[in-house]
Write a protein that holds these residues in place. Structure first.
Motif, short mmCIF file in Angstrom:
data_model
loop_
_atom_site.label_atom_id
_atom_site.label_comp_id
_atom_site.label_asym_id
_atom_site.label_seq_id
_atom_site.Cartn_x
_atom_site.Cartn_y
_atom_site.Cartn_z
N ARG A 194 -15.73 8.05 0.16
CA ARG A 194 -14.58 8.18 -0.74
C ARG A 194 -13.38 8.77 -0.01
N GLY A 195 -13.63 9.66 0.92
CA GLY A 195 -12.55 10.22 1.71
C GLY A 195 -11.85 9.16 2.53
N VAL A 196 -12.62 8.29 3.14
CA VAL A 196 -12.03 7.20 3.94
C VAL A 196 -11.23 6.27 3.04
N ARG A 197 -11.77 5.91 1.88
CA ARG A 197 -11.05 5.02 0.97
C ARG A 197 -9.78 5.70 0.43
N TYR A 198 -9.84 6.99 0.19
CA TYR A 198 -8.65 7.73 -0.24
C TYR A 198 -7.56 7.63 0.82
N LEU A 199 -7.91 7.85 2.07
CA LEU A 199 -6.95 7.76 3.16
C LEU A 199 -6.41 6.33 3.28
N ALA A 200 -7.27 5.35 3.14
CA ALA A 200 -6.85 3.94 3.23
C ALA A 200 -5.87 3.58 2.11
N THR A 201 -6.13 4.05 0.89
CA THR A 201 -5.21 3.72 -0.21
C THR A 201 -3.85 4.40 0.02
N ARG A 202 -3.83 5.62 0.54
CA ARG A 202 -2.55 6.30 0.80
C ARG A 202 -1.81 5.60 1.92
N PHE A 203 -2.52 5.20 2.96
CA PHE A 203 -1.90 4.47 4.07
C PHE A 203 -1.27 3.18 3.54
N SER A 204 -2.03 2.43 2.75
CA SER A 204 -1.56 1.17 2.19
C SER A 204 -0.36 1.38 1.27
N ALA A 205 -0.41 2.39 0.41
CA ALA A 205 0.69 2.65 -0.52
C ALA A 205 1.98 3.01 0.21
N LYS A 206 1.86 3.81 1.25
CA LYS A 206 3.05 4.21 2.00
C LYS A 206 3.64 3.02 2.76
N GLU A 207 2.79 2.14 3.27
CA GLU A 207 3.26 0.91 3.91
C GLU A 207 4.00 0.04 2.89
N ALA A 208 3.42 -0.14 1.70
CA ALA A 208 4.06 -0.95 0.66
C ALA A 208 5.40 -0.35 0.25
N PHE A 209 5.45 0.97 0.07
CA PHE A 209 6.70 1.64 -0.29
C PHE A 209 7.75 1.46 0.80
N SER A 210 7.35 1.63 2.05
CA SER A 210 8.32 1.51 3.16
C SER A 210 8.90 0.09 3.23
N LYS A 211 8.10 -0.89 2.88
CA LYS A 211 8.60 -2.27 2.83
C LYS A 211 9.54 -2.47 1.65
N ALA A 212 9.21 -1.88 0.50
CA ALA A 212 10.03 -2.04 -0.70
C ALA A 212 11.42 -1.42 -0.54
N ILE A 213 11.52 -0.33 0.22
CA ILE A 213 12.82 0.29 0.43
C ILE A 213 13.56 -0.32 1.62
N LEU A 249 13.00 -0.04 4.88
CA LEU A 249 13.12 0.76 6.10
C LEU A 249 11.96 0.58 7.06
N GLY A 250 10.82 0.15 6.56
CA GLY A 250 9.64 0.20 7.40
C GLY A 250 9.38 1.66 7.75
N MET A 251 8.87 1.93 8.91
CA MET A 251 8.61 3.32 9.32
C MET A 251 9.73 3.83 10.22
N ARG A 252 10.98 3.72 9.71
CA ARG A 252 12.15 4.26 10.40
C ARG A 252 12.75 5.36 9.55
N MET A 253 13.37 6.31 10.19
CA MET A 253 13.97 7.45 9.49
C MET A 253 14.92 6.96 8.41
N PRO A 254 14.94 7.62 7.28
CA PRO A 254 14.26 8.87 6.97
C PRO A 254 12.82 8.70 6.49
N MET A 255 12.29 7.47 6.50
CA MET A 255 10.91 7.23 6.07
C MET A 255 9.94 7.75 7.11
N THR A 256 9.09 8.68 6.70
CA THR A 256 8.00 9.16 7.55
C THR A 256 6.74 9.22 6.70
#
Length: 134
Positions: free
Chosen positions: A49-68, A70-77
Motif C-alpha cells: 500500500r505504501g508503494v501504491r500510495y507513492l505511485a498515485t501521488r507521483f501520477s497525480a503530480k505529473e497530471a497536475f504539472s501537465k494541466a498547468i 509547466l511540466g516539472m519546471r519552476m515554480p512546479m516542484t
C-alpha cells in the motif's frame, strides 16, 4: 473556462524499483512532508500500500504539472504540490510556496481524480480559470 487538462499513468513496479535503487531518498524527493508521513505509516504496516500510495501521488503530480502547462519546471516542484484529501476522501491539490502564488495569481482551480490497481496508478486533472476574464 478550462485552462488545461493533464493525465498520467504510472507503473507501480517502476516506483518499487526506484525505491529499491534509491531508498527513502526517492520518496523524499517526490512527497511533501505531510505525504511523507502518510507514506511512512502505510509502508510500515502494508508495504504494498505504501508503494501504491507513492505511485498515485507521483501520477497525480505529473497530471497536475501537465494541466498547468509547466511540466516539472519552476515554480512546479514535486514537494510544492501536495495531494491531500477532503473528509469525504476526494483527492485535492494543495499547493505551497511559489507554486501556490503562481497558481492563485492566475485565478486557477484544480480538480483531481486518482486510481490504482495492482500494477498501475492513474490520474486525471482538470484546471479551470475563474473570474471575469475566464
Amino acid at each position: 473556462m478550462i485552462y488545461g487538462i493533464g493525465t498520467d499513468i504510472c507503473d507501480v513496479r517502476r516506483i518499487q524499483a526506484s525505491l529499491e535503487r534509491h531508498g527513502d531518498r526517492f520518496a523524499e524527493k517526490v512527497l511533501s512532508e505531510a505525504e511523507l508521513a502518510t507514506w511512512r505509516e502505510r509502508s510500515a504496516r502494508w508495504p504494498e500500500r505504501g508503494v501504491r500510495y507513492l505511485a498515485t501521488r507521483f501520477s497525480a503530480k505529473e497530471a497536475f504539472s501537465k494541466a498547468i502547462g509547466l511540466g516539472m519546471r519552476m515554480p512546479m516542484t514535486w514537494r510544492s504540490c501536495e495531494v491531500g484529501k477532503l473528509p469525504s476522501g476526494q483527492p485535492v491539490i494543495v499547493l505551497h510556496g511559489a507554486l501556490k502564488e503562481w497558481f492563485e495569481a492566475r485565478a486557477l482551480t484544480a480538480h483531481l481524480s486518482v486510481t490504482d490497481e495492482t500494477d498501475y496508478a492513474a490520474s486525471f486533472c482538470v484546471v479551470e480559470k475563474q473570474g471575469p476574464d475566464a
